[in-house]
Design an enzyme around this catalytic site. Structure first.
Site, PDB file in Angstrom:
ATOM      1  N   LEU A 123       0.897  -1.158   0.000  1.00 19.44           N
ATOM      2  CA  LEU A 123       0.000   0.000   0.000  1.00 19.44           C
ATOM      3  C   LEU A 123       0.927   1.198   0.000  1.00 19.44           C
ATOM      4  O   LEU A 123       1.594   1.478   0.993  1.00 19.44           O
ATOM      5  CB  LEU A 123      -0.918   0.000   1.228  1.00 19.44           C
ATOM      6  N   ASP A 124       1.013   1.904  -1.127  1.00 12.13           N
ATOM      7  CA  ASP A 124       2.075   2.893  -1.295  1.00 12.13           C
ATOM      8  C   ASP A 124       1.866   4.135  -0.434  1.00 12.13           C
ATOM      9  O   ASP A 124       0.818   4.324   0.189  1.00 12.13           O
ATOM     10  CB  ASP A 124       2.260   3.250  -2.771  1.00 12.13           C
ATOM     11  N   GLU A 125       2.871   4.981  -0.422  1.00 14.69           N
ATOM     12  CA  GLU A 125       2.893   6.150   0.461  1.00 14.69           C
ATOM     13  C   GLU A 125       1.713   7.080   0.222  1.00 14.69           C
ATOM     14  O   GLU A 125       1.196   7.702   1.162  1.00 14.69           O
ATOM     15  CB  GLU A 125       4.209   6.913   0.251  1.00 14.69           C
TER      16      GLU A 125
END
Length: 258
Positions: A123-125
């Site tokens: 789950l990216d930044e």
């Protein structure tokens, strides 16, 4: 059954780094497994902690390694934007720093500051929502193992003109890195709001899919992983996965993987 996974990245990467990034185990745990001769690439046991895996190669953790990773703690976190899931680059804040007692919902032990709790799935930044952090190898295999087709549900706000033609391409017909993506369930729930349900999780997949059809993702919010729901857990808060939830996750993964 041994854990196997094929590396789908573009460039060679150190095995310990890749295992840490994908949530199978921590880098330190990967190094220990390699030293014990429990890891192989394309059937060849590796012993060098600095060994890199090449695109298209398949890594296997044998049954002993699986047993070593098969117990542990699993945390369900509502990750805010601005935190990274796994090992951070300099200046980035890892989501594991949110695992403090004041942020806990419900009962259970607060992990030690140095506890190994790698993310199970990316789950990216710039994205928010449900993130699993776990030292349980069985949970990792259920969510990201090669036989798992657990679906993940996302609510996505986009900028750009949404058409039925674009939705059709998002559902089926796109490629990333020259490889066809699995069919996705994509529905329009408001003029600029879409629901994505995926059974795979390539790097920044939804954002890259939208770019291919001329849409820009403004907000990406994961609300479900298999039977696990984010529900009303507040942003920045976390809780322990219950035994019933763990069983449901593993059961569903086995059922869908057959």
């Amino acid at each position: 059954m041994a854990f196997t996974r094929t590396y789908d990245g573009d460039e060679p990467v150190r095995v310990n780094k890749w295992l840490g990034q994908t949530g199978v185990c921590s880098r330190r745990e990967a190094e220990s497994l390699i030293a014990e001769g429990l890891v192989s690439i394309d059937g060849e046991t590796i012993s060098d902690a600095g060994r890199k895996i090449e695109p298209g190669q398949t890594l296997t953790l044998n049954d002993t390694a699986q047993h070593a990773l098969a117990s542990g703690m699993t945390i369900l976190l509502h990750k805010p934007v601005g935190y990274v899931s796994g090992q951070p680059d300099p200046g980035k804040i890892p989501a594991v720093r949110l695992l403090k007692t004041p942020n806990r919902v419900g009962e259970g032990e607060t992990p030690a500051r140095d506890a190994s709790l790698p993310p199970i799935g990316r789950l990216d930044e710039d994205s928010r929502g449900l993130l699993l952090l776990s030292s349980d190898g069985v949970v990792a295999k259920a969510v990201i193992g090669p036989a798992s087709e657990l679906d993940k549900e996302y609510l996505v706000v986009v900028d750009g003109h949404v058409t039925e033609g674009k939705l059709s391409k998002l559902r089926h017909g796109l490629e990333l890195n020259g490889k066809a993506l699995k069919p996705a369930r994509v529905t329009q729930i408001e003029p600029q709001r879409l629901r994505f349900i995926l059974t795979e999780g390539k790097y920044r997949q939804i954002r890259r899919m939208c770019e291919l059809v001329g849409l820009e993702v403004i907000d990406l919010y994961r609300v479900r992983v298999g039977p696990l729901l984010l529900g009303d857990l507040p942003e920045g808060r976390w809780r322990h996965l219950t035994p019933a939830e763990r069983d449901a996750l593993i059961t569903q993964a086995k059922g869908e993987g057959r």
